[in-house]
Design a protein around this motif. Structure first.
Motif, mmCIF file in Angstrom:
data_model
loop_
_atom_site.group_PDB
_atom_site.id
_atom_site.type_symbol
_atom_site.label_atom_id
_atom_site.label_comp_id
_atom_site.label_asym_id
_atom_site.label_seq_id
_atom_site.Cartn_x
_atom_site.Cartn_y
_atom_site.Cartn_z
ATOM 1 N N MET A 54 11.153 15.920 8.440
ATOM 2 C CA MET A 54 11.540 15.171 7.080
ATOM 3 C C MET A 54 10.137 14.777 6.446
ATOM 4 S SD MET A 54 14.099 11.846 6.538
ATOM 5 C CE MET A 54 12.471 10.915 6.835
ATOM 6 N N ILE A 55 10.207 15.048 5.132
ATOM 7 C CA ILE A 55 8.984 14.859 4.287
ATOM 8 C C ILE A 55 9.390 13.964 3.073
ATOM 9 C CG2 ILE A 55 6.901 15.683 3.167
ATOM 10 C CD1 ILE A 55 7.298 18.340 4.735
ATOM 11 N N ALA A 56 8.865 12.736 2.773
ATOM 12 C CA ALA A 56 9.571 11.926 1.737
ATOM 13 C C ALA A 56 8.295 11.220 1.128
ATOM 14 C CB ALA A 56 10.594 10.964 2.112
ATOM 15 N N GLY A 57 8.588 10.107 0.273
ATOM 16 C CA GLY A 57 7.492 9.204 -0.324
ATOM 17 C C GLY A 57 6.796 9.952 -1.233
ATOM 18 N N SER A 58 5.955 8.956 -1.854
ATOM 19 C CA SER A 58 4.907 9.187 -2.851
ATOM 20 C C SER A 58 4.194 8.256 -3.257
ATOM 21 C CB SER A 58 5.891 9.564 -4.181
ATOM 22 O OG SER A 58 6.248 8.351 -4.346
ATOM 23 N N ASN A 59 3.346 8.248 -4.354
ATOM 24 C CA ASN A 59 2.455 7.421 -4.750
ATOM 25 C C ASN A 59 3.414 5.928 -5.144
ATOM 26 O OD1 ASN A 59 -0.343 7.713 -4.646
ATOM 27 N ND2 ASN A 59 -0.402 8.639 -6.629
ATOM 28 N N PRO A 60 2.631 4.820 -5.213
ATOM 29 C CA PRO A 60 3.375 3.870 -5.708
ATOM 30 C C PRO A 60 3.589 3.315 -7.084
ATOM 31 C CG PRO A 60 1.413 2.970 -4.610
ATOM 32 C CD PRO A 60 1.710 4.393 -4.499
ATOM 33 N N ASN A 61 3.595 4.537 -7.625
ATOM 34 C CA ASN A 61 3.375 4.427 -9.307
ATOM 35 C C ASN A 61 4.852 4.169 -10.045
ATOM 36 O OD1 ASN A 61 0.598 4.621 -9.031
ATOM 37 N ND2 ASN A 61 0.798 6.842 -9.449
ATOM 38 N N LEU A 62 4.786 3.900 -11.198
ATOM 39 C CA LEU A 62 6.219 3.688 -12.047
ATOM 40 C C LEU A 62 6.828 5.229 -11.915
ATOM 41 C CD1 LEU A 62 5.282 1.831 -15.104
ATOM 42 C CD2 LEU A 62 6.278 1.122 -13.033
ATOM 43 N N ASP A 63 8.170 5.357 -12.077
ATOM 44 C CA ASP A 63 8.798 6.534 -11.710
ATOM 45 C C ASP A 63 9.193 7.006 -13.152
ATOM 46 O OD1 ASP A 63 10.714 4.470 -12.492
ATOM 47 O OD2 ASP A 63 12.084 5.056 -10.927
ATOM 48 N N ARG A 64 8.482 7.082 -14.042
ATOM 49 C CA ARG A 64 8.578 7.477 -15.553
ATOM 50 C C ARG A 64 7.837 8.895 -15.578
ATOM 51 N NH1 ARG A 64 6.867 2.236 -17.569
ATOM 52 N NH2 ARG A 64 5.038 3.537 -18.386
ATOM 53 N N SER A 65 8.199 9.868 -16.466
ATOM 54 C CA SER A 65 7.789 11.390 -16.444
ATOM 55 C C SER A 65 6.488 11.205 -17.068
ATOM 56 C CB SER A 65 8.969 11.803 -17.301
ATOM 57 O OG SER A 65 8.949 11.563 -18.572
ATOM 58 N N GLU A 66 6.101 10.362 -17.724
ATOM 59 C CA GLU A 66 4.749 10.258 -18.257
ATOM 60 C C GLU A 66 3.804 9.942 -17.441
ATOM 61 O OE1 GLU A 66 6.085 6.497 -19.823
ATOM 62 O OE2 GLU A 66 6.847 8.176 -19.426
ATOM 63 N N VAL A 67 3.902 9.263 -16.341
ATOM 64 C CA VAL A 67 2.832 8.752 -15.347
ATOM 65 C C VAL A 67 2.734 10.028 -14.423
ATOM 66 C CG1 VAL A 67 2.651 7.322 -13.436
ATOM 67 C CG2 VAL A 67 3.880 6.661 -15.442
ATOM 68 N N GLN A 68 1.437 10.121 -14.192
ATOM 69 C CA GLN A 68 1.097 11.157 -13.367
ATOM 70 C C GLN A 68 1.177 10.908 -11.920
ATOM 71 O OE1 GLN A 68 -3.164 12.417 -13.689
ATOM 72 N NE2 GLN A 68 -2.957 14.257 -12.441
ATOM 73 N N TYR A 69 1.649 11.607 -11.148
ATOM 74 C CA TYR A 69 2.025 11.342 -9.558
ATOM 75 C C TYR A 69 3.045 9.980 -9.590
ATOM 76 C CZ TYR A 69 -1.934 14.604 -9.303
ATOM 77 O OH TYR A 69 -2.782 15.333 -9.038
ATOM 78 N N GLY A 70 3.969 10.010 -10.266
ATOM 79 C CA GLY A 70 5.011 8.668 -10.406
ATOM 80 C C GLY A 70 5.783 8.762 -9.045
ATOM 81 N N THR A 71 6.449 7.731 -8.832
ATOM 82 C CA THR A 71 7.489 7.476 -7.710
ATOM 83 C C THR A 71 8.234 8.733 -7.666
ATOM 84 O OG1 THR A 71 7.179 5.344 -7.718
ATOM 85 C CG2 THR A 71 9.135 6.097 -6.472
ATOM 86 N N GLU A 72 8.583 9.010 -6.345
ATOM 87 C CA GLU A 72 9.105 10.436 -6.101
ATOM 88 C C GLU A 72 10.346 10.058 -5.142
ATOM 89 O OE1 GLU A 72 10.649 13.712 -6.051
ATOM 90 O OE2 GLU A 72 8.677 13.848 -6.940
ATOM 91 N N TYR A 73 11.479 10.484 -5.645
ATOM 92 C CA TYR A 73 12.797 9.983 -4.575
ATOM 93 C C TYR A 73 13.292 11.390 -3.924
ATOM 94 C CZ TYR A 73 12.789 6.115 -7.593
ATOM 95 O OH TYR A 73 12.106 4.676 -8.197
ATOM 96 N N ARG A 74 12.761 12.569 -4.031
ATOM 97 C CA ARG A 74 13.226 13.549 -3.522
ATOM 98 C C ARG A 74 12.656 13.714 -1.997
ATOM 99 N NH1 ARG A 74 11.580 18.249 -7.706
ATOM 100 N NH2 ARG A 74 9.864 16.807 -7.783
ATOM 101 N N VAL A 75 13.636 14.329 -1.102
ATOM 102 C CA VAL A 75 13.229 14.574 0.323
ATOM 103 C C VAL A 75 13.123 16.018 0.409
ATOM 104 C CG1 VAL A 75 13.955 14.128 2.860
ATOM 105 C CG2 VAL A 75 14.396 12.293 1.023
ATOM 106 N N GLU A 76 12.155 16.329 1.309
ATOM 107 C CA GLU A 76 12.130 17.729 1.762
ATOM 108 C C GLU A 76 12.126 17.881 3.294
ATOM 109 O OE1 GLU A 76 8.869 20.060 -1.132
ATOM 110 O OE2 GLU A 76 8.112 17.982 -0.585
ATOM 111 N N TRP A 77 12.530 19.042 3.675
ATOM 112 C CA TRP A 77 12.672 19.548 5.123
ATOM 113 C C TRP A 77 11.865 20.524 5.388
ATOM 114 C CZ3 TRP A 77 15.213 15.628 7.853
ATOM 115 C CH2 TRP A 77 16.089 14.750 7.216
ATOM 116 N N LEU A 78 11.001 20.565 6.507
ATOM 117 C CA LEU A 78 10.135 21.530 6.747
ATOM 118 C C LEU A 78 10.837 22.163 7.919
ATOM 119 C CD1 LEU A 78 7.755 23.488 6.972
ATOM 120 C CD2 LEU A 78 6.410 21.666 7.972
ATOM 121 N N SER A 79 11.225 23.512 8.053
ATOM 122 C CA SER A 79 11.987 24.009 9.359
ATOM 123 C C SER A 79 11.051 24.822 9.933
ATOM 124 C CB SER A 79 13.553 24.654 8.782
ATOM 125 O OG SER A 79 14.298 23.781 8.301
ATOM 126 N N PRO A 80 10.508 24.666 11.122
ATOM 127 C CA PRO A 80 9.599 25.522 11.805
ATOM 128 C C PRO A 80 10.646 26.904 12.384
ATOM 129 C CG PRO A 80 9.494 23.297 12.788
ATOM 130 C CD PRO A 80 10.803 23.413 11.740
#
Length: 205
Positions: A54-80
């Motif tokens: 399970m891969i999640a998390g991000s920078n602790p920046n604002l979650d606005r679209s104009e902010v580079q590397y804003g807060t990210e709420y999506r979760v990814e799954w890496l399946s070997p």
């Protein structure tokens, strides 16, 4: 400064570590998928009981679209690759395993005659892109009458008392993990000399 965090230059392709490879060739990204989601400072990645990542998390920046590397709420799954392969299945696992004690586990194997190993894992916890407290201990195992006889870790210095996940691997392919309690229920040993030294040299204000 990037947003309210200095983190920059995200790595989007995971790196695989192979301890059995030759020195200098143990880290590789060959064949690994590339993500389009930068994670950076507050990223997390952890093994799950299913065996995927399970891969999640991000920078602790604002979650606005104009902010580079804003807060990210999506979760990814890496399946070997083993997630799509036939896998051994645990049918019965005791609720706990004592230090140096044996338990019997029933397993449905994919085939007969494979190489069997047993892994006891603390999946740990993650924050600030650092995976702390994770632990892997391979346990002694033998096959008797269609059941695995597994010997627990020798003491709490090898695996601290508490919860763990037990995985059975057949030719390197893991089962899903089953939760099990490790140890005798007693607290770990306390270093009283160190504790008294801390109290002696600490003052409250």
């Amino acid at each position: 400064q990037v947003g309210s965090s200095n983190a920059d230059r995200p790595v989007l392709t995971p790196v695989l570590y192979d301890p059995t490879a030759q020195a200098g060739n143990r880290f590789t990204s060959e064949g690994m998928p590339t993500s389009g989601i930068p994670r950076l400072y507050h990223s997390v990645a952890t093994l799950t009981p299913r065996g995927d990542i399970m891969i999640a998390g991000s920078n602790p920046n604002l979650d606005r679209s104009e902010v580079q590397y804003g807060t990210e709420y999506r979760v990814e799954w890496l399946s070997p690759p083993y997630m799509d392969a036939p896998r051994p299945a645990l049918r019965s696992v005791p609720k706990k395993i004592g230090f140096g004690k044996q338990i019997k586990v029933k397993v449905d194997f994919v085939k007969s005659g494979g190489t069997i190993t047993v892994a006891l894992m603390d999946l740990g916890y993650i924050t600030h892109a650092v995976h702390a407290n994770s632990r892997l201990v391979n346990l002694d195992v033998k096959l008797e009458g269609g059941e695995l006889v597994i010997t627990g870790p020798p003491n709490g210095k090898i695996y601290p008392p508490g919860p763990a996940f037990l995985y059975v691997l057949e030719d390197g392919i893991p089962s899903t993990g089953k939760k099990i309690m490790v140890g005798d229920g007693k607290d770990p040993e306390v270093d009283h000399e160190a504790w008294n030294n801390v109290l002696k040299n600490t003052s409250a204000h």
